[in-house]
Motif scaffolding. Structure first.
Motif, PDB file in Angstrom:
ATOM      1  N   PRO A 236       8.576  10.013   5.677  1.00 38.66           N
ATOM      2  CA  PRO A 236       9.646   9.294   6.360  1.00 38.66           C
ATOM      3  C   PRO A 236      10.533   8.632   5.297  1.00 38.66           C
ATOM      4  O   PRO A 236      10.146   8.554   4.132  1.00 38.66           O
ATOM      5  CB  PRO A 236       8.901   8.251   7.184  1.00 38.66           C
ATOM      6  N   HIS A 237      11.713   8.132   5.692  1.00 37.11           N
ATOM      7  CA  HIS A 237      12.580   7.447   4.724  1.00 37.11           C
ATOM      8  C   HIS A 237      12.062   6.039   4.470  1.00 37.11           C
ATOM      9  O   HIS A 237      12.226   5.477   3.398  1.00 37.11           O
ATOM     10  CB  HIS A 237      14.022   7.423   5.238  1.00 37.11           C
ATOM     11  N   THR A 238      11.436   5.432   5.498  1.00 28.55           N
ATOM     12  CA  THR A 238      10.884   4.077   5.379  1.00 28.55           C
ATOM     13  C   THR A 238       9.629   4.131   4.501  1.00 28.55           C
ATOM     14  O   THR A 238       8.912   5.124   4.517  1.00 28.55           O
ATOM     15  CB  THR A 238      10.483   3.563   6.789  1.00 28.55           C
ATOM     16  N   LYS A 239       9.378   3.051   3.759  1.00 25.35           N
ATOM     17  CA  LYS A 239       8.160   2.999   2.946  1.00 25.35           C
ATOM     18  C   LYS A 239       6.932   3.117   3.827  1.00 25.35           C
ATOM     19  O   LYS A 239       6.843   2.481   4.876  1.00 25.35           O
ATOM     20  CB  LYS A 239       8.092   1.657   2.214  1.00 25.35           C
ATOM     21  N   LEU A 240       5.971   3.888   3.356  1.00 27.87           N
ATOM     22  CA  LEU A 240       4.742   4.090   4.125  1.00 27.87           C
ATOM     23  C   LEU A 240       3.568   3.497   3.359  1.00 27.87           C
ATOM     24  O   LEU A 240       3.365   3.810   2.187  1.00 27.87           O
ATOM     25  CB  LEU A 240       4.528   5.591   4.345  1.00 27.87           C
ATOM     26  N   VAL A 241       2.814   2.630   4.018  1.00 27.81           N
ATOM     27  CA  VAL A 241       1.640   2.002   3.413  1.00 27.81           C
ATOM     28  C   VAL A 241       0.406   2.422   4.207  1.00 27.81           C
ATOM     29  O   VAL A 241       0.456   2.487   5.438  1.00 27.81           O
ATOM     30  CB  VAL A 241       1.792   0.455   3.443  1.00 27.81           C
ATOM     31  N   LEU A 242      -0.678   2.720   3.521  1.00 31.87           N
ATOM     32  CA  LEU A 242      -1.876   3.215   4.198  1.00 31.87           C
ATOM     33  C   LEU A 242      -3.045   2.253   4.017  1.00 31.87           C
ATOM     34  O   LEU A 242      -3.155   1.587   2.985  1.00 31.87           O
ATOM     35  CB  LEU A 242      -2.255   4.583   3.619  1.00 31.87           C
ATOM     36  N   THR A 243      -3.917   2.221   5.013  1.00 31.76           N
ATOM     37  CA  THR A 243      -5.165   1.468   4.869  1.00 31.76           C
ATOM     38  C   THR A 243      -6.300   2.443   5.146  1.00 31.76           C
ATOM     39  O   THR A 243      -6.081   3.491   5.742  1.00 31.76           O
ATOM     40  CB  THR A 243      -5.275   0.325   5.907  1.00 31.76           C
ATOM     41  N   GLU A 244      -7.511   2.093   4.740  1.00 33.44           N
ATOM     42  CA  GLU A 244      -8.641   2.912   5.157  1.00 33.44           C
ATOM     43  C   GLU A 244      -8.700   2.833   6.682  1.00 33.44           C
ATOM     44  O   GLU A 244      -8.212   1.881   7.291  1.00 33.44           O
ATOM     45  CB  GLU A 244      -9.942   2.438   4.513  1.00 33.44           C
ATOM     46  N   GLY A 245      -9.328   3.836   7.289  1.00 30.40           N
ATOM     47  CA  GLY A 245      -9.241   3.949   8.738  1.00 30.40           C
ATOM     48  C   GLY A 245     -10.221   3.095   9.519  1.00 30.40           C
ATOM     49  O   GLY A 245     -11.201   3.602  10.056  1.00 30.40           O
ATOM     50  N   SER A 246      -9.951   1.789   9.581  1.00 29.76           N
ATOM     51  CA  SER A 246     -10.742   0.965  10.492  1.00 29.76           C
ATOM     52  C   SER A 246      -9.818  -0.100  11.062  1.00 29.76           C
ATOM     53  O   SER A 246      -8.819  -0.473  10.434  1.00 29.76           O
ATOM     54  CB  SER A 246     -11.919   0.296   9.764  1.00 29.76           C
ATOM     55  N   GLU A 247     -10.179  -0.579  12.249  1.00 34.71           N
ATOM     56  CA  GLU A 247      -9.338  -1.568  12.916  1.00 34.71           C
ATOM     57  C   GLU A 247      -9.240  -2.832  12.057  1.00 34.71           C
ATOM     58  O   GLU A 247      -8.170  -3.432  11.931  1.00 34.71           O
ATOM     59  CB  GLU A 247      -9.935  -1.883  14.295  1.00 34.71           C
ATOM     60  N   ILE A 248     -10.361  -3.207  11.419  1.00 30.55           N
ATOM     61  CA  ILE A 248     -10.364  -4.430  10.599  1.00 30.55           C
ATOM     62  C   ILE A 248      -9.440  -4.278   9.392  1.00 30.55           C
ATOM     63  O   ILE A 248      -8.626  -5.159   9.096  1.00 30.55           O
ATOM     64  CB  ILE A 248     -11.806  -4.759  10.122  1.00 30.55           C
ATOM     65  N   ALA A 249      -9.547  -3.131   8.707  1.00 33.67           N
ATOM     66  CA  ALA A 249      -8.711  -2.924   7.516  1.00 33.67           C
ATOM     67  C   ALA A 249      -7.225  -2.942   7.891  1.00 33.67           C
ATOM     68  O   ALA A 249      -6.399  -3.525   7.182  1.00 33.67           O
ATOM     69  CB  ALA A 249      -9.072  -1.600   6.845  1.00 33.67           C
TER      70      ALA A 249
END
Ligand code: TXA
Ligand code: MG
Length: 344
Positions: A236-249
């Motif tokens: 996407p044009h917007t910056k993309l930030v990722l977390t590990e896949g858990s609701e808490i993270a």
């Protein structure tokens, strides 16, 4: 150029689209993975138009789409032993094989390589278009270079309206992420891109299979096994930030970034408030999440956000393919469980 919108359900659409292909034009068409942007694979001038429309660099080779074993044999030299089982089990379907090419395939399709990527799509509209054209069709995903792939005709038009001759609209794509790419030209088969034919399935059938390491590719862009493995892709044009896949993270990351205008690819049952949330589907229903991934990224991209945040699925079935796409879309911006905000 005016882009003609054809609907697969209308009489005569396939004949019109096939005429455009035979005349050297460009037609976007649906497959079960994503929409492709097709041209006659045997016509260098037609294929060149794909690179221009997408603004794709000439060093990134294309997949050739065929409908039968017979047509496949006009494109590839004698395949290696593993080919027969793969063909019987997964073709037609979301599997692309890299094999040794025949001279009939022009250099522009393969970026000068002696290998060619081939696929038999399972989507009836793709099959009908290839059959009506009577030609192998070279087609990358129907999006601007490095942008998010297209899973609906609207996505294709958002990127390519006025740059291509026609689009054959047959609704949304079922799988939603691109085919698995498997290189059979070396001693050991190498998975160059994950997809709906999973590593587990390929390992069961072939035994030893190597997974190309995208980190190695990020370190050294020269001599890539698959040029399309370059770091930033599907973005996407917007910056993309990722977390590990858990609701808490994800909740922690959202809290940390709360001063920024934030949007999330949010699993349906997770209770997190972000400025904008795209209801992604049930976590662990990987096929639903895959089919909604690109629509979600494109929708979030239109919401004028500072950051899009998304949880990373585990390496499990189609989760692995989603994970790989998100990592590339973010340019590898999440490492070892820590979030990294690009540009800050
Ligand atoms: O699902 C799909 O595969 C879709 C639909 C339209 O079939 N197509 C698609 O094409 O995703 P594209 O061009 O976006 O991705 C093809 C990938 C690229 O990463 C490219 O570098 C790689 O396949 N590739 C193509 N030819 C190759 C070759 N001869 N050797 C190694 N990699 C190759
Ligand atoms: Mg692509």
């Amino acid at each position: 150029m005016q882009t003609l919108r054809l609907f697969a359900k209308d009489n005569g659409s396939f004949q019109r689209a096939a005429r455009i292909i035979r005349a050297g034009g460009l037609v976007a068409f649906p497959t079960e993975t994503v929409y492709g942007l097709g041209a006659n694979a045997l016509d260098s001038a037609a294929v060149n138009k794909i690179f221009i429309a997408k603004e794709r660099p000439a060093w990134d080779p294309l997949i050739v789409h065929v409908t039968s074993r017979q047509m496949l044999e006009t494109v590839i030299a004698k395949p290696p032993a593993q080919f027969e089982d793969l063909f019987a089990a997964f073709m037609p379907g979301p599997l692309t094989l890299v094999l040794t090419k025949k001279a009939s395939i022009p250099d522009i399709v393969t970026a000068g390589r002696q290998t060619v990527a081939v696929r038999l799509p399972a989507h009836p509209a793709a099959q009908q278009l290839i059959t009506a054209s009577g030609l192998p069709i070279a087609a990358p995903s129907a999006n601007r270079f490095q942008h998010v792939s297209s899973t609906t005709a609207e996505h294709v038009l958002a990127d390519l309206d006025g740059r291509i001759d026609a689009i054959l609209d047959d609704g949304p794509c079922r799988i939603g992420v691109e085919s698995t790419v498997l290189d059979l030209t070396g001693e050991v088969p190498v998975i160059l891109r994950s997809g709906a034919v999973t590593r587990e399935q390929l390992r069961r059938m072939l035994g030893h299979v190597v997974i190309a390491d995208p980190n190695a590719v990020w370190r050294q862009q020269e001599g890539l096994p698959s040029p399309g493995m370059m770091s930033r892709h599907y973005s996407p044009h917007t910056k993309l930030v990722l977390t590990e896949g858990s609701e808490i993270a994800l909740a922690e990351a959202v809290q940390k970034l709360c001063k920024r205008r934030l949007g999330a690819l949010l699993p349906t049952e997770w209770k997190i408030s972000a400025a904008e949330a795209f209801d992604w589907g049930q976590w662990e229903e990987w096929s639903t999440l895959a089919s909604r991934l690109y629509a979600g990224l494109r929708w979030l991209d239109r919401q004028k956000l500072e950051i899009i945040i998304a949880p990373l699925p585990p390496e499990q079935a189609l989760g692995g393919a989603i994970r790989e796409r998100l990592l590339k879309a973010s340019g590898g911006a999440m490492l070892a469980g820590k979030i990294m905000v690009p540009g800050s």
